[in-house]
Design a protein around this motif. Structure first.
Motif, PDB file in Angstrom:
ATOM      1  N   ARG A 192       8.329   0.164  -1.139  1.00 50.46           N
ATOM      2  CA  ARG A 192       7.248   1.111  -0.950  1.00 50.46           C
ATOM      3  C   ARG A 192       7.760   2.532  -1.172  1.00 50.46           C
ATOM      4  O   ARG A 192       8.924   2.835  -0.940  1.00 50.46           O
ATOM      5  CB  ARG A 192       6.699   0.947   0.467  1.00 50.46           C
ATOM      6  CG  ARG A 192       5.537   1.836   0.822  1.00 50.46           C
ATOM      7  CD  ARG A 192       5.074   1.496   2.241  1.00 50.46           C
ATOM      8  NE  ARG A 192       4.057   2.423   2.704  1.00 50.46           N
ATOM      9  CZ  ARG A 192       4.320   3.556   3.335  1.00 50.46           C
ATOM     10  NH1 ARG A 192       5.561   3.898   3.540  1.00 50.46           N
ATOM     11  NH2 ARG A 192       3.353   4.333   3.758  1.00 50.46           N
TER      12      ARG A 192
ATOM     13  N   SER B  75       0.858  -1.177   0.000  1.00 54.02           N
ATOM     14  CA  SER B  75       0.000   0.000   0.000  1.00 54.02           C
ATOM     15  C   SER B  75       0.896   1.230   0.000  1.00 54.02           C
ATOM     16  O   SER B  75       1.982   1.218   0.580  1.00 54.02           O
ATOM     17  CB  SER B  75      -0.906   0.009   1.233  1.00 54.02           C
ATOM     18  OG  SER B  75      -1.508   1.268   1.423  1.00 54.02           O
ATOM     19  N   HIS B  76       0.436   2.295  -0.650  1.00 55.36           N
ATOM     20  CA  HIS B  76       1.183   3.550  -0.596  1.00 55.36           C
ATOM     21  C   HIS B  76       1.061   4.201   0.780  1.00 55.36           C
ATOM     22  O   HIS B  76       1.867   5.067   1.123  1.00 55.36           O
ATOM     23  CB  HIS B  76       0.698   4.513  -1.678  1.00 55.36           C
ATOM     24  CG  HIS B  76       1.161   4.143  -3.048  1.00 55.36           C
ATOM     25  ND1 HIS B  76       2.492   4.135  -3.400  1.00 55.36           N
ATOM     26  CD2 HIS B  76       0.483   3.760  -4.158  1.00 55.36           C
ATOM     27  CE1 HIS B  76       2.614   3.776  -4.662  1.00 55.36           C
ATOM     28  NE2 HIS B  76       1.417   3.532  -5.148  1.00 55.36           N
ATOM     29  N   GLU B  77       0.057   3.809   1.542  1.00 55.06           N
ATOM     30  CA  GLU B  77      -0.077   4.346   2.892  1.00 55.06           C
ATOM     31  C   GLU B  77       0.728   3.513   3.894  1.00 55.06           C
ATOM     32  O   GLU B  77       1.563   4.037   4.612  1.00 55.06           O
ATOM     33  CB  GLU B  77      -1.561   4.376   3.303  1.00 55.06           C
ATOM     34  CG  GLU B  77      -2.450   5.150   2.349  1.00 55.06           C
ATOM     35  CD  GLU B  77      -2.106   6.639   2.311  1.00 55.06           C
ATOM     36  OE1 GLU B  77      -1.287   7.085   3.124  1.00 55.06           O
ATOM     37  OE2 GLU B  77      -2.665   7.346   1.459  1.00 55.06           O
TER      38      GLU B  77
ATOM     39  N   GLY C 139     -10.229   2.800  -1.207  1.00 53.77           N
ATOM     40  CA  GLY C 139      -9.144   1.838  -1.093  1.00 53.77           C
ATOM     41  C   GLY C 139      -7.908   2.498  -0.540  1.00 53.77           C
ATOM     42  O   GLY C 139      -7.756   3.721  -0.587  1.00 53.77           O
ATOM     43  N   ASP C 140      -7.035   1.690   0.015  1.00 56.43           N
ATOM     44  CA  ASP C 140      -5.751   2.179   0.496  1.00 56.43           C
ATOM     45  C   ASP C 140      -5.917   3.238   1.581  1.00 56.43           C
ATOM     46  O   ASP C 140      -5.340   4.324   1.525  1.00 56.43           O
ATOM     47  CB  ASP C 140      -4.936   2.739  -0.671  1.00 56.43           C
ATOM     48  CG  ASP C 140      -3.448   2.823  -0.342  1.00 56.43           C
ATOM     49  OD1 ASP C 140      -3.060   2.359   0.737  1.00 56.43           O
ATOM     50  OD2 ASP C 140      -2.690   3.355  -1.161  1.00 56.43           O
TER      51      ASP C 140
ATOM     52  N   ASN D 231       2.023  -0.931   4.497  1.00 49.70           N
ATOM     53  CA  ASN D 231       1.905  -2.354   4.200  1.00 49.70           C
ATOM     54  C   ASN D 231       1.257  -3.076   5.377  1.00 49.70           C
ATOM     55  O   ASN D 231       1.491  -2.720   6.541  1.00 49.70           O
ATOM     56  CB  ASN D 231       3.271  -2.969   3.914  1.00 49.70           C
ATOM     57  CG  ASN D 231       3.826  -2.536   2.573  1.00 49.70           C
ATOM     58  OD1 ASN D 231       3.192  -1.783   1.841  1.00 49.70           O
ATOM     59  ND2 ASN D 231       5.007  -3.015   2.245  1.00 49.70           N
TER      60      ASN D 231
ATOM     61  N   ILE E  85      -7.560  -1.896   3.487  1.00 48.48           N
ATOM     62  CA  ILE E  85      -7.234  -1.929   2.056  1.00 48.48           C
ATOM     63  C   ILE E  85      -8.468  -1.565   1.236  1.00 48.48           C
ATOM     64  O   ILE E  85      -8.392  -0.856   0.233  1.00 48.48           O
ATOM     65  CB  ILE E  85      -6.712  -3.320   1.657  1.00 48.48           C
ATOM     66  CG1 ILE E  85      -5.352  -3.589   2.321  1.00 48.48           C
ATOM     67  CG2 ILE E  85      -6.585  -3.443   0.148  1.00 48.48           C
ATOM     68  CD1 ILE E  85      -4.235  -2.707   1.824  1.00 48.48           C
TER      69      ILE E  85
END
Length: 766
Positions: free
Chosen positions: A574, A91-93, A762-763, A95, A735
């Motif tokens: 990431r 995830s960009h935010e 999402g994310d 993991n 997610i």
């Protein structure tokens, strides 16, 4: 311990779901015997430029000779094997731990008999999908590789890759080992530094590093470093990675052999007489027309995958001062998308994979020696000693051949799942892995590069072309272009990749073009881009390339053309920290106003904690973009988030942020809140502002595989306050989530009307 002077190697191991390592190493014979074998070197002189110095020649030849003589010194051994694996959801935010498995087994290996394996503990859990449930874990079966203590540490089993992903059994072809009899055809060797190795009994020896340089880029070759004992020619440690990631060799498939078999197809490339194929020619088949049609469609829709084995580190111990045997292996890699990095898009995400295993030798029986009292003298004795009533046996001992495995699985699998013999997960803080040392070894492996000579016909083509309209993943729709047909030409440069992407619109507008040159360094990735790209202003995000389907008004889009230089984390990691330098012209579509700009943008997305399921976590995002020229401005955003576990089933999430623009921004440079739900839910239209704030509180309770959420939002823009309350369902720890929010408004008259609105997101952080 993975650097400098190390004592008994710390327990650790690796195998892998897609491509598994077969690790094990020979015992050591006397130095005198090995030196005498070095005189017969005719078979090793097939490539005169293989050894770049005399020390490398002596050590590698000595290691090969030692392996040959050591095969006669051990008759049997008994050991305890612990394996564990873990996958993270990227995830960009932040993991999240996705799935993990742990397993403990006792194995008795014998040269003349089948190996007997007794499963003692096994657990598998998917915390993202079902946090409360643990199942029996059949394991990655590390005993298949550790059972033969004299196996080649560079041997990969592509069969495991096939079984895991639906691959054809024809792909049972091993990596070309640097320790093979004709390795000089495929590798060059160079000696390096000397390391002092401290053994468990306090004695020391000298190990010399030898770099293994592949002659060409291929998934069948490795880049490696071998640390070889200068006296016994035993292998004290080996570290390696594939000479190139597995990417163009993989393709998606839904059908195989006239049947529906979803999975991945792996194309190894040309074969020769040294290759082993698991099925005879008569058993192979050519896919029919319908199979090829269906597989071509699905392969054009789904993204092209990239599997990178970043680091494999196998450590060895000199058992009883006579036998070099494997002690631990660490495997680190990632699976992600091959395409996706352009001038403005975020770096493609990859699934980090961690697999470790350890082998603790309990007893070694040398050739013609008697078994140690209390240990099974034969495979039949091990079966009688370890098997209990009701246990299942993988196959009859009398029908198994030497080298095969006979596995005993206890009937009470619930006891295996709850056993105290289970090793900790790969995310436990006390797991004992020196991550910094692994990173240093990974950087050394990535810097090895490619050598000279060799039969490069085996290397794959460096070009990759996606014709327009045939690759469905390059299609997109938006109000400006209508439907655009994408095409992409890529070239693998060894040290990086060049990609030209073009999108031809059905609406009356010029095509979207992007030429990006990617340079891979051990610690970061650099991208140089030249582009004419369509951009959109996403609420709370700024400007970026539109997605596959974007509705709305053309006024929300603008063209940007220019050049950019970007620095990102290395491929597969990431997007923690990034830097972008650009010079471009923006053109508003609605007004045709043009602005020439130069500037820079920095972004940082840290996350701390939260590695174990249900644990405390904190992180955020900091971004600054400064632009000079027309409409000069500085644009900044700061966000922070906390995830606090209140109990095993109750979590509290808190988020706060502020964003501001200084100077003379263009309309698309302003911050947006409202429609996306990222900073404010429950409002029908977006609100633009040069100075916005937000805060959010979210209480979640786990119910089976999902969480029930109740939340409240607050946001402020231009002096007006906006509020929302609602409830939602949270899947996979944030997610994916679905929220129903009711907007509220106090303190001003703005265009964002409060409504009851459904949001799919999402994310998210939580």
């Amino acid at each position: 311990m993975l650097e400098g002077e190390w004592s008994t190697p710390t327990p650790r191991v690796v195998a892998i779901l897609p491509i598994l390592l077969a690790a094990a190493l020979p015992g050591a014979a006397s130095a005198q015997t090995q030196d005498s074998l070095l005189t017969n070197t005719s078979a090793l002189d097939r490539a005169g430029d293989a050894y770049l110095d005399e020390t490398a020649r002596r050590l590698v030849r000595g290691l090969k000779a030692a392996r040959d003589t050591a095969r006669l010194t051990i008759d049997a051994y008994t050991a305890l094997i612990r394996e564990r694996m873990g996958f993270e959801m990227p995830s960009h935010e932040r993991n999240r731990p996705w799935m993990h498995g742990e397993r403990t087994a006792r194995v008795r290996w014998s040269r003349a008999e089948p190996a007997v394996v007794h499963v003692l503990a096994a657990r598998f859990r998917e915390p993202l999908l079902d946090p409360g449930d643990s199942e029996y874990f059949s394991g990655l079966r590390a005993e298949r590789f550790a059972a033969d203590p004299l196996g080649d540490p560079f041997k990969f089993g592509f069969t495991v890759f096939g079984q895991s992903f639906g691959q054809s059994p024809e792909a049972e072809i091993t990596t070309r080992s640097p320790l093979g009899p004709d390795s000089e055809r495929h590798y060059q060797f160079r000696s390096g530094d000397t390391t002092t190795v401290q053994l468990s009994n306090g004695s020391t020896l000298r190990a010399v590093a030898v770099s293994v340089i592949p002659r060409y880029s291929s998934i069948r070759l490795v880049s490696a470093i071998m640390w070889i004992d200068a006296e016994s020619y035993g292998l004290a440690r080996v570290a390696y990675r594939l000479a190139k990631p597995v990417d163009r060799e993989m393709s998606w498939q839904l059908r195989s052999g006239g049947q529906w078999r979803p999975g991945l197809n792996l194309d190894i490339g040309p074969r020769d007489s040294a290759d082993r194929v698991s099925t005879p020619d008569s058993a192979r088949h050519r896919s029919g027309f319908f199979d090829r049609l269906v597989n071509g469609v699905i392969d054009g829709v789904l993204p092209r995958l990239r599997l990178d084995i970043a680091t494999v580190v196998a450590e060895y111990e000199l058992w009883e001062m006579r036998h070099w045997l494997p002690r631990s292996v660490i495997w680190r890699g990632d699976i992600g998308a091959l395409e996706g990095v352009t001038a403005s898009s975020l770096a493609p995400l990859a699934v980090p994979v961690m697999i470790d295993w350890t082998l603790d030798v309990e007893d070694i029986r040398e050739r013609d020696a008697r078994a140690t009292p209390g240990t099974p003298a034969t495979a039949a004795a091990a079966l009688r000693l370890w098997r209990q009533e009701g246990d299942s046996i993988s196959q009859a001992l009398a029908e198994a051949e030497p080298g095969e495995l006979v596995t005993i699985t206890p009937a009470d699998r619930e006891a295996l799942v709850a056993s105290d013999l289970l090793p900790p997960t790969v995310w436990e803080e006390d797991r004992g892995v020196d991550d910094a040392a692994i990173e240093r070894i990974a950087a050394e492996l990535a810097a090895i590069g490619v050598g000279e000579g060799g039969e490069r016909a085996e290397a794959p083509s460096s070009w990759l072309f996606d014709p327009p309209g045939t690759t469905l993943r390059l299609l997109r729709y938006n109000p400006v272009e209508g439907v655009s047909l994408g095409t992409r030409l890529q070239r693998d440069l060894g040290w990086g990749r060049a990609a030209l992407t073009a999108r031809v619109p059905t609406a009356r507008t010029a095509p979207d073009l992007d030429l990006t040159l990617q340079r891979n360094h051990p610690g970061h990735t650099m991208l140089v881009s030249f582009y004419r790209s369509l951009r959109s202003g996403e609420p709370g995000e700024g400007t970026r390339t539109p997605g596959i389907f974007v509705a709305g008004d053309a006024s929300d889009f603008h063209w940007s053309h220019g050049a950019a230089l970007r620095f990102l984390p290395r491929v597969g990691e990431r997007n923690w920290l990034s830097l972008r330098l650009f010079a471009e012209q923006d053109a508003e579509i609605a007004t045709d106003v043009r602005r020439n700009r130069v500037g820079t943008a920095v972004a940082w997305r840290p996350w701390w904690g939260g590695q174990r399921p249900g644990s405390f976590g904190a992180g955020g995002r900091v971004g600054v973009r400064a632009s000079a020229g027309d409409s000069p401005h500085v644009r900044a955003i700061v966000e922070g988030a906390l995830v606090i576990p209140l109990s095993s089933r109750l979590w509290l999430g808190m988020q706060a942020g502020t964003a501001r623009v200084w100077g003379d921004p263009a309309p698309h440079d302003l911050w947006h809140i409202g429609t996306s739900g990222r900073w404010l839910r429950g409002h029908a239209e977006s609100v633009r502002g040069s100075h916005i704030h937000m805060a959010r509180i979210d209480l979640q309770r786990r119910i089976a595989f999902l969480r029930l959420s109740v939340f409240g939002d607050w946001a402020s823009a231009g002096g007006d306050d906006f509020y929302a309350v609602g409830a939602g369902l949270v899947f996979m720890d944030g997610i994916v989530r679905v929220d129903v929010a009711r907007g509220l408004r106090w303190g001003g008259e703005r265009a964002a009307d409060p409504v009851l609105k459904l949001h799919f997101r999402g994310d998210a952080w939580f």
